[in-house]
Each structure stands twice: as C-alpha cells, then as structure tokens.
Scaffold this motif. Structure first.
Motif, PDB file in Angstrom:
ATOM      1  N   LEU A  69      46.987  32.781  12.056  1.00  0.00           N
ATOM      2  CA  LEU A  69      48.267  33.375  11.655  1.00  0.00           C
ATOM      3  C   LEU A  69      49.122  33.729  12.871  1.00  0.00           C
ATOM      4  N   LYS A  70      48.505  34.250  13.906  1.00  0.00           N
ATOM      5  CA  LYS A  70      49.243  34.704  15.082  1.00  0.00           C
ATOM      6  C   LYS A  70      49.675  33.535  15.981  1.00  0.00           C
ATOM      7  N   ARG A  71      49.035  32.392  15.856  1.00  0.00           N
ATOM      8  CA  ARG A  71      49.429  31.203  16.633  1.00  0.00           C
ATOM      9  C   ARG A  71      50.612  30.463  16.009  1.00  0.00           C
ATOM     10  N   ASP A  72      50.866  30.707  14.741  1.00  0.00           N
ATOM     11  CA  ASP A  72      51.903  29.978  14.019  1.00  0.00           C
ATOM     12  C   ASP A  72      53.220  30.764  14.062  1.00  0.00           C
ATOM     13  N   ALA A  73      54.273  30.108  14.482  1.00  0.00           N
ATOM     14  CA  ALA A  73      55.583  30.762  14.611  1.00  0.00           C
ATOM     15  C   ALA A  73      56.088  31.335  13.283  1.00  0.00           C
ATOM     16  N   GLU A  74      55.729  30.719  12.175  1.00  0.00           N
ATOM     17  CA  GLU A  74      56.203  31.178  10.862  1.00  0.00           C
ATOM     18  C   GLU A  74      55.489  32.434  10.371  1.00  0.00           C
ATOM     19  N   THR A  75      54.310  32.703  10.897  1.00  0.00           N
ATOM     20  CA  THR A  75      53.510  33.811  10.365  1.00  0.00           C
ATOM     21  C   THR A  75      53.148  34.869  11.405  1.00  0.00           C
ATOM     22  N   ARG A  76      53.433  34.621  12.650  1.00  0.00           N
ATOM     23  CA  ARG A  76      52.956  35.526  13.717  1.00  0.00           C
ATOM     24  C   ARG A  76      53.507  36.944  13.629  1.00  0.00           C
ATOM     25  N   ASP A  77      54.670  37.126  13.017  1.00  0.00           N
ATOM     26  CA  ASP A  77      55.271  38.456  12.965  1.00  0.00           C
ATOM     27  C   ASP A  77      54.819  39.302  11.777  1.00  0.00           C
ATOM     28  N   ILE A  78      53.994  38.732  10.917  1.00  0.00           N
ATOM     29  CA  ILE A  78      53.487  39.495   9.767  1.00  0.00           C
ATOM     30  C   ILE A  78      52.325  40.369  10.263  1.00  0.00           C
ATOM     31  N   PRO A  79      52.425  41.690  10.118  1.00  0.00           N
ATOM     32  CA  PRO A  79      51.328  42.539  10.582  1.00  0.00           C
ATOM     33  C   PRO A  79      50.064  42.335   9.742  1.00  0.00           C
ATOM     34  N   VAL A  80      48.923  42.415  10.432  1.00  0.00           N
ATOM     35  CA  VAL A  80      47.615  42.276   9.791  1.00  0.00           C
ATOM     36  C   VAL A  80      46.845  43.571  10.012  1.00  0.00           C
ATOM     37  N   LEU A  81      46.374  44.159   8.912  1.00  0.00           N
ATOM     38  CA  LEU A  81      45.505  45.332   8.957  1.00  0.00           C
ATOM     39  C   LEU A  81      44.082  44.855   8.712  1.00  0.00           C
ATOM     40  N   ALA A  82      43.227  44.978   9.720  1.00  0.00           N
ATOM     41  CA  ALA A  82      41.836  44.559   9.607  1.00  0.00           C
ATOM     42  C   ALA A  82      41.014  45.650   8.932  1.00  0.00           C
ATOM     43  N   VAL A  83      40.118  45.229   8.021  1.00  0.00           N
ATOM     44  CA  VAL A  83      39.155  46.157   7.424  1.00  0.00           C
ATOM     45  C   VAL A  83      37.778  45.527   7.534  1.00  0.00           C
ATOM     46  N   SER A  84      36.796  46.357   7.862  1.00  0.00           N
ATOM     47  CA  SER A  84      35.446  45.839   8.052  1.00  0.00           C
ATOM     48  C   SER A  84      34.421  46.909   7.742  1.00  0.00           C
ATOM     49  N   ALA A  85      33.290  46.483   7.220  1.00  0.00           N
ATOM     50  CA  ALA A  85      32.187  47.407   6.959  1.00  0.00           C
ATOM     51  C   ALA A  85      31.456  47.755   8.252  1.00  0.00           C
ATOM     52  N   PHE A  86      31.708  47.002   9.301  1.00  0.00           N
ATOM     53  CA  PHE A  86      31.058  47.260  10.586  1.00  0.00           C
ATOM     54  C   PHE A  86      31.882  48.266  11.373  1.00  0.00           C
ATOM     55  N   ALA A  87      31.262  49.403  11.673  1.00  0.00           N
ATOM     56  CA  ALA A  87      31.978  50.493  12.318  1.00  0.00           C
ATOM     57  C   ALA A  87      31.990  50.374  13.837  1.00  0.00           C
ATOM     58  N   GLY A  88      31.366  49.351  14.372  1.00  0.00           N
ATOM     59  CA  GLY A  88      31.262  49.213  15.815  1.00  0.00           C
ATOM     60  C   GLY A  88      32.596  49.041  16.498  1.00  0.00           C
ATOM     61  N   SER A  89      32.709  49.632  17.674  1.00  0.00           N
ATOM     62  CA  SER A  89      33.963  49.549  18.417  1.00  0.00           C
ATOM     63  C   SER A  89      34.246  48.118  18.863  1.00  0.00           C
ATOM     64  N   GLU A  90      33.211  47.299  19.022  1.00  0.00           N
ATOM     65  CA  GLU A  90      33.420  45.902  19.438  1.00  0.00           C
ATOM     66  C   GLU A  90      34.254  45.145  18.408  1.00  0.00           C
ATOM     67  N   ASP A  91      33.951  45.316  17.124  1.00  0.00           N
ATOM     68  CA  ASP A  91      34.722  44.646  16.073  1.00  0.00           C
ATOM     69  C   ASP A  91      36.161  45.143  16.059  1.00  0.00           C
ATOM     70  N   ARG A  92      36.338  46.441  16.238  1.00  0.00           N
ATOM     71  CA  ARG A  92      37.691  47.015  16.230  1.00  0.00           C
ATOM     72  C   ARG A  92      38.496  46.479  17.416  1.00  0.00           C
ATOM     73  N   ILE A  93      37.875  46.416  18.578  1.00  0.00           N
ATOM     74  CA  ILE A  93      38.551  45.895  19.773  1.00  0.00           C
ATOM     75  C   ILE A  93      38.870  44.423  19.590  1.00  0.00           C
ATOM     76  N   MET A  94      37.903  43.658  19.078  1.00  0.00           N
ATOM     77  CA  MET A  94      38.123  42.229  18.855  1.00  0.00           C
ATOM     78  C   MET A  94      39.252  41.998  17.848  1.00  0.00           C
ATOM     79  N   ALA A  95      39.318  42.836  16.797  1.00  0.00           N
ATOM     80  CA  ALA A  95      40.385  42.706  15.801  1.00  0.00           C
ATOM     81  C   ALA A  95      41.752  42.879  16.458  1.00  0.00           C
TER      82      ALA A  95
END
Length: 126
Positions: A69-95
């Motif tokens: 989504l972020k690589r495509d000019a038509e969709t890159r400006d749409i905000p994405v809210l990530a949700v995950s069952a994994f509470a680790g900071s690594e997943d949050r940072i990667m998101a």
C-alpha cells in the motif's frame, strides 16, 4: 465532515465484529476483509479513509500488505492502523517501519482504539 469509510482487515470474525460495531455506532461506513487477497485493488477501488490492518493474516501478512500500500502512489497516503495479538515491541516497531501510522495490541481497549482512530481521522468519534 463527510462520513468516513474504514476498511477493517481482520481474519478473526469476533474481533472484526467488535471493531465494525464500534465504528458503525459512531457513524463510520465500514468495509470488511478477512485476508489480503486482492487488497491493493480493493483499496484503489473503494478509497477508504483509514485501514485497520491485522498484522497476522493467513497467506500474506499485514506487514507485507502495508508495504504494498505504501509503495503505490494511489494508496500511500491512506493511514494504516496496525493491530496485533503480539505485544512485543519488535512487531510495533516493524509496523511503524513499514508505514503504519499507529499500532495497537489485541485484545483492543475500546477507548484507546477509538481515540487512536479519531486521531488518525482527525475527527471526534464520541
């Protein structure tokens, strides 16, 4: 303000139902997807205001979908809210590194979820 159209990408039916109900109760139009199949094309066609993305999806995960989504000019400006069952900071940072505007851990605290959505939409959802 015009009614927001939010795409919820979540493979777990109960989690999706909770999010959809909370958003619809606040006047948002909600689109649903249970996986990432054809997501880029759907986003281009539907033009949601916000995407709520489960990071752990069957097939292609939310990290890869967000990258697309972020690589495509038509969709890159749409905000994405990530949700995950994994509470680790690594997943949050990667998101955040792949382009998500924010990241929350499941189970979702409904108040924090709605506050985050409101901030991303720049609108009061009370």
């Amino acid at each position: 303000m015009a009614e927001e159209k939010i795409l919820v990408v979540e493979d777990h039916p109960l989690n999706r139902e909770l999010v959809v109900a909370a958003l619809e109760a606040r006047g948002c139009t909600v689109l649903e997807a249970e996986n990432g199949l054809g997501l880029l094309e759907r986003v281009k066609a539907e033009r949601p205001t916000l995407i709520i993305m489960d990071l752990q999806l069957p097939g292609i995960d939310g990290f890869a979908l967000t990258r697309q989504l972020k690589r495509d000019a038509e969709t890159r400006d749409i905000p994405v809210l990530a949700v995950s069952a994994f509470a680790g900071s690594e997943d949050r940072i990667m998101a955040l590194e792949v382009g998500c505007a924010a990241s929350l851990t499941k189970p979702l605290d409904l108040l924090i979820f709605l506050e985050t959505v409101a901030r991303l939409l720049q609108r009061d959802l009370r």
